[in-house]
Each structure stands twice: as structure tokens, then as C-alpha cells.
Design a protein around this motif. Structure first.
Motif, mmCIF file in Angstrom:
data_model
loop_
_atom_site.group_PDB
_atom_site.id
_atom_site.type_symbol
_atom_site.label_atom_id
_atom_site.label_comp_id
_atom_site.label_asym_id
_atom_site.label_seq_id
_atom_site.Cartn_x
_atom_site.Cartn_y
_atom_site.Cartn_z
ATOM 1 N N UNK A 118 34.446 49.031 31.337
ATOM 2 C CA UNK A 118 33.622 47.672 31.803
ATOM 3 C C UNK A 118 33.741 47.706 33.247
ATOM 4 N N UNK A 119 32.426 47.633 33.878
ATOM 5 C CA UNK A 119 32.506 47.793 35.227
ATOM 6 C C UNK A 119 32.763 46.265 35.821
ATOM 7 N N UNK A 120 33.364 46.101 36.700
ATOM 8 C CA UNK A 120 33.727 44.755 37.229
ATOM 9 C C UNK A 120 33.257 44.296 38.642
ATOM 10 N N UNK A 206 33.552 31.932 37.125
ATOM 11 C CA UNK A 206 35.251 31.846 37.515
ATOM 12 C C UNK A 206 35.656 32.802 36.359
ATOM 13 N N UNK A 207 35.301 32.990 35.246
ATOM 14 C CA UNK A 207 35.998 33.993 34.380
ATOM 15 C C UNK A 207 35.786 35.665 34.684
ATOM 16 N N UNK A 208 34.355 35.466 35.467
ATOM 17 C CA UNK A 208 34.433 36.975 36.202
ATOM 18 C C UNK A 208 35.154 37.437 37.326
ATOM 19 N N UNK A 209 35.430 36.184 37.932
ATOM 20 C CA UNK A 209 36.062 36.242 39.428
ATOM 21 C C UNK A 209 37.670 36.689 38.728
ATOM 22 N N UNK A 210 38.142 36.051 37.886
ATOM 23 C CA UNK A 210 39.334 36.196 37.459
ATOM 24 C C UNK A 210 39.522 37.624 37.058
ATOM 25 N N UNK A 211 38.648 37.961 36.409
ATOM 26 C CA UNK A 211 38.739 39.517 35.816
ATOM 27 C C UNK A 211 38.827 40.451 36.915
ATOM 28 N N UNK A 216 42.018 43.799 40.568
ATOM 29 C CA UNK A 216 42.433 44.338 42.069
ATOM 30 C C UNK A 216 44.183 44.289 42.170
ATOM 31 N N UNK A 217 44.766 43.370 41.214
ATOM 32 C CA UNK A 217 46.049 43.015 41.375
ATOM 33 C C UNK A 217 47.105 44.131 41.462
#
Length: 444
Positions: A118-120, A206-211, A216-217
Motif C-alpha cells: 500500500x503506497x502511503x 484525517x485517516x490517510x494522515x493517521x496511516x 513513519x513512527x
């Protein structure tokens, strides 16, 4: 047991344990009971012998699968979004000190008959074989918009009010095709159907940003984490937490009958002839037969394998989402795989789950598109279970009932149910602004 409690919680499933922990931390006097002699209810974790007993009756597992106690097979396996609400709840309650997490290797999507990463973000979009050259450029622009979007900074909004503009309208502005929309909606934003397209686009962004932030975490190959030894650790960690705050846990309590006064309000719970009084009761649907209705069924397959799922870059832990449109279905299908690297199986063994909202009564046939992606399996089990949701009015009867676990292999919908129930029970919204660095993934 003849005491008075603020809340009695019935069932030690994940949702109930999280609520019992949150309520104990709030200073309420909580009694937590379960009719079973083990933690976890529907979301329990089984060793090999227990798994065989459940699905194969008196047969014994073959010796070549290794030691039974090396298996921790979660009956409702779900990966945890690294920056998602469940992690925030775990940190808020400080239950993280009892758990060790490890990043999940891969997050994939099924598209046009193949499995793809999945590209994010904009860079991954450019490299992804999911899209042709021109589509990549359009997707890259869309990803850059999402990455830069800041709710409080109108300069990043490009003249659009995302509380009014629908997801469909936002996506149309970038000219993305249906296949791209499919993976953005189902594998990045984790919607389980396409209703989101007609809703305000803010939630999707918001959901895309959360992903992307979760990915990155931990610098892993996915935005997900999972506890070492599996989810069975979570209910026990919450039980410990509850005990620290003076909560009481009782397993192996048969019947657990909820008692009501003339007005139909809850007054207590009776088990083995003793009644514990309380003001409110929280529990899973199995404890409230008259207050729930059947909404759907989940079909699932559980496989034991000796190799990772093919085409997932040898990932030892992975989620693959098969969007409904790709299969001509009404609901998505989910693949979950975990292995000895998370201590849920002996060395060299992998546990895979395939799950979906059942549209027929034949799980083996219905789950075939997902099972076909697994490659050879050592053993496979099929199961179908009913999902229930509450139909009562909690304001009238003081019963707070969770919804049965769905087919998803991530926690987002589960924790939403918990947070809504918490607000119904307490009248408060839980503050989840916590220091996320308090939950670290276990080092190798």
C-alpha cells in the motif's frame, strides 16, 4: 460478593477489559465477571490443543506442528494502528507497562488480481505498480495535498472546506481513477464500504494522515504494531490495571443473570445464588439475550502454515485488504498473518486468518479469493459466527452493551465502539491527547 458497585462488567473480551480499566482509573468501584474460566471471551487466545478441541472435537494436533504451548492463536486478531486511538487509550491508562509491542512488517492491498504494497505518501505513489505513469502523477499531487493539509491553517485547504466537500468531490478534483480510489478508501483510510465517498472529506484526509504518521513512527513496513504473544495479553494487562485501582475480577462465574427493578432499571447481577448490587452494567451481547439483535455473520478461516504469505516480501507479519469491488462483493475481505517473530507460534510457523462479512453460508467457498493468496497450508479451520448489536436504551435501563467484533483485521472500529460506550456510561469524552512515545515497539 454481596457488595454494592458503581459498575459491573460482564465478559472479559477486549472491549469490556478496556472499559473496565478506564472506569477503574476514573475512580469507580468495578466488579468484573466472566462465565468462562479464561480471559478474553470472543477475543480469547488459544494454544494448539485448545484450538483442536474447539474445531476438531476429540482429535489431537499432529506432532509435526510443534509444542501446543508455543501457540497463541487469537480468535479475533486485529493489528493496532501505531498512532491510533487504541494506543492512546493504552497510554492514557498506563497499561503499556505490561505489554511489549513489535512493528508489523507489511501492509498490502489486492488489486487487479495481484498483491501490492500500500503506497502511503507521494514518493511511494510514484514507485507503486498499482498505477500507470499519469495516474501516479495525479496520485502524487493528491498525497501532497493530504500531507500538507492542516485543519487549523486555511492556506493548506486550497479553497476547499472539507467539512462540506465530500470525499468523492475531493478525489474528483485530482482526477483519480476507480482503482486508486479503491486502495485509498479501503487500504489507507480503512473504510469497510464505500459510504464514505458521500460524506465530508475531512474524515478521509484525517485517516490517510493517521496511516502515514503511524507508518513513519516505527520505520517498519506498515503502520501497525502487535503485542508479543498476541492480543491475549491485552485483557490480562487490563485486569492487572483494574486490580491496581481496586477493581475485582471473578472468572468462572456461571449464569451471571442481570437483575432489574419494576421500572426496568438494572439493580445488580446474580451468580451462584449471590447478588452483587450496582448502578450500571457493561457487557458483551452474550450476557443480554433480550437486548440485542443479530445484524450479520462473519466467515473466517484460520490456517497454520510453514512459510510467509507469497508476494509480501517475506513479511513475517502482514495485513492484506481485498476491497469489495475487486472481488465483486458487498464487503471487503481481510488477511492477517503473524508468526514466531511475534511469539504466536513456534519457530518456522505462521498463523493466517482470512475474514469477511458472510454473504453466504459456505465460508470455504466464500473465502476462496483470500485463501488462494496463502499458498500451501499445514492445517485450515473454517468458522462462521453471528454478530450482534444492542437495541436497548441505556438511558432507561443502565445496560451498556458492546457490539460483536467485526471482520476487520485492524482495531479502528473496535476502539470507536469502546470510546462511544465510555461517553454513554460516564457522560465524559475521554482525553486522548497523550505522549505517544510512551508506547515503544520492542526491539529485536
Amino acid at each position: 460478593m454481596d457488595e454494592e458497585y458503581d459498575v459491573i462488567v460482564l465478559g472479559t473480551g477486549l472491549k469490556e477489559c478496556i472499559l473496565s480499566g478506564l472506569l477503574s482509573v476514573d475512580g469507580l468501584k468495578v466488579l468484573h465477571m466472566d462465565r468462562n474460566d479464561y480471559y478474553g471471551g470472543e477475543s480469547t487466545s488459544l494454544n494448539l490443543i485448545q484450538l483442536w478441541k474447539r474445531f476438531r472435537g476429540n482429535d489431537k494436533p499432529p506432532p509435526h506442528l510443534g509444542s501446543s504451548k508455543d501457540y497463541n492463536i487469537d480468535m479475533n486478531p486485529k493489528f493496532i494502528m501505531a498512532n491510533g486511538n487504541l494506543v492512546r487509550v493504552l497510554i492514557h491508562t498506563d497499561v503499556t507497562k505490561y505489554l511489549y509491542f513489535k512493528a508489523v512488517d507489511g501492509s498490502f492491498v489486492f488489486n487487479k488480481g495481484k498483491v501490492h504494497k500500500v503506497p502511503s505518501n507521494d514518493m511511494e505513489a510514484l514507485k507503486s505498480p498499482l498505477m500507470g505513469l499519469f495516474e501516479k502523477r495525479r496520485a502524487r499531487k493528491f498525497f501532497i495535498y493530504v500531507q500538507n493539509y492542516n485543519e487549523t491553517d486555511p492556506k493548506t485547504h486550497e479553497g476547499m472546506d472539507l467539512t462540506r466537500v465530500t470525499a468523492k468531490e475531493l478525489i474528483a478534483k485530482y482526477g483519480l481513477d476507480d482503482n486508486t480510489v479503491d486502495f485509498i478508501g479501503h487500504a489507507l483510510s480503512l473504510y469497510s464500504d464505500d459510504r464514505y465517498l458521500d460524506e465530508p472529506a475531512l474524515e478521509t484526509v484525517k485517516r490517510m494522515k493517521l496511516y502515514a504518521e503511524s507508518l513513519a513512527r516505527f520505520q517498519g513496513g506498515s503502520p501497525y504494531i502487535y503485542p508479543l504473544y498476541g492480543l491475549g495479553e491485552l485483557p490480562q494487562a487490563f485486569a492487572r490495571l483494574s486490580a491496581v485501582y481496586g477493581g475485582t475480577y471473578m472468572l468462572n462465574k456461571p449464569e451471571c443473570k442481570v437483575e432489574f427493578d419494576e421500572q426496568g432499571k438494572v439493580i445488580g447481577v446474580t451468580s451462584e445464588g449471590e447478588t452483587a448490587k450496582c448502578k450500571k452494567v457493561v457487557g458483551d451481547p452474550s450476557y443480554f439475550p433480550g437486548k440485542v439483535r443479530k445484524v450479520s455473520k462473519v466467515a473466517r478461516a484460520i490456517a497454520i502454515m510453514s512459510h510467509p504469505i507469497p508476494n509480501t516480501s517475506d513479511s513475517h507479519s502482514v495485513q492484506i485488504i481485498l476491497p469489495q469491488k475487486q472481488l465483486g462483493r458487498k464487503s471487503d475481505m481481510y488477511l492477517f498473518c503473524c508468526s514466531y517473530s511475534h511469539n504466536v507460534a513456534p519457530k518456522g510457523k505462521f498463523i493466517a486468518f482470512v475474514s469477511t462479512e458472510a454473504e453466504t453460508d459456505q465460508p470455504a467457498i466464500e473465502l476462496k479469493p483470500g485463501i488462494d493468496l496463502l499458498g500451501p497450508v499445514d492445517e485450515i479451520f473454517f468458522d462462521i459466527y453471528d454478530r450482534y448489536e444492542p437495541v436497548n436504551e441505556p438511558a432507561l435501563d443502565n445496560c451498556f452493551i458492546s457490539t460483536s467484533y467485526d471482520a476487520t483485521t485492524h482495531f479502528e472500529s473496535t476502539v470507536d465502539d469502546v470510546l462511544n460506550m465510555y461517553t454513554l456510561i460516564t457522560g465524559k469524552v475521554i482525553d486522548l491527547s497523550v505522549d505517544l512515545s510512551a508506547a515503544s515497539a520492542a526491539e529485536e
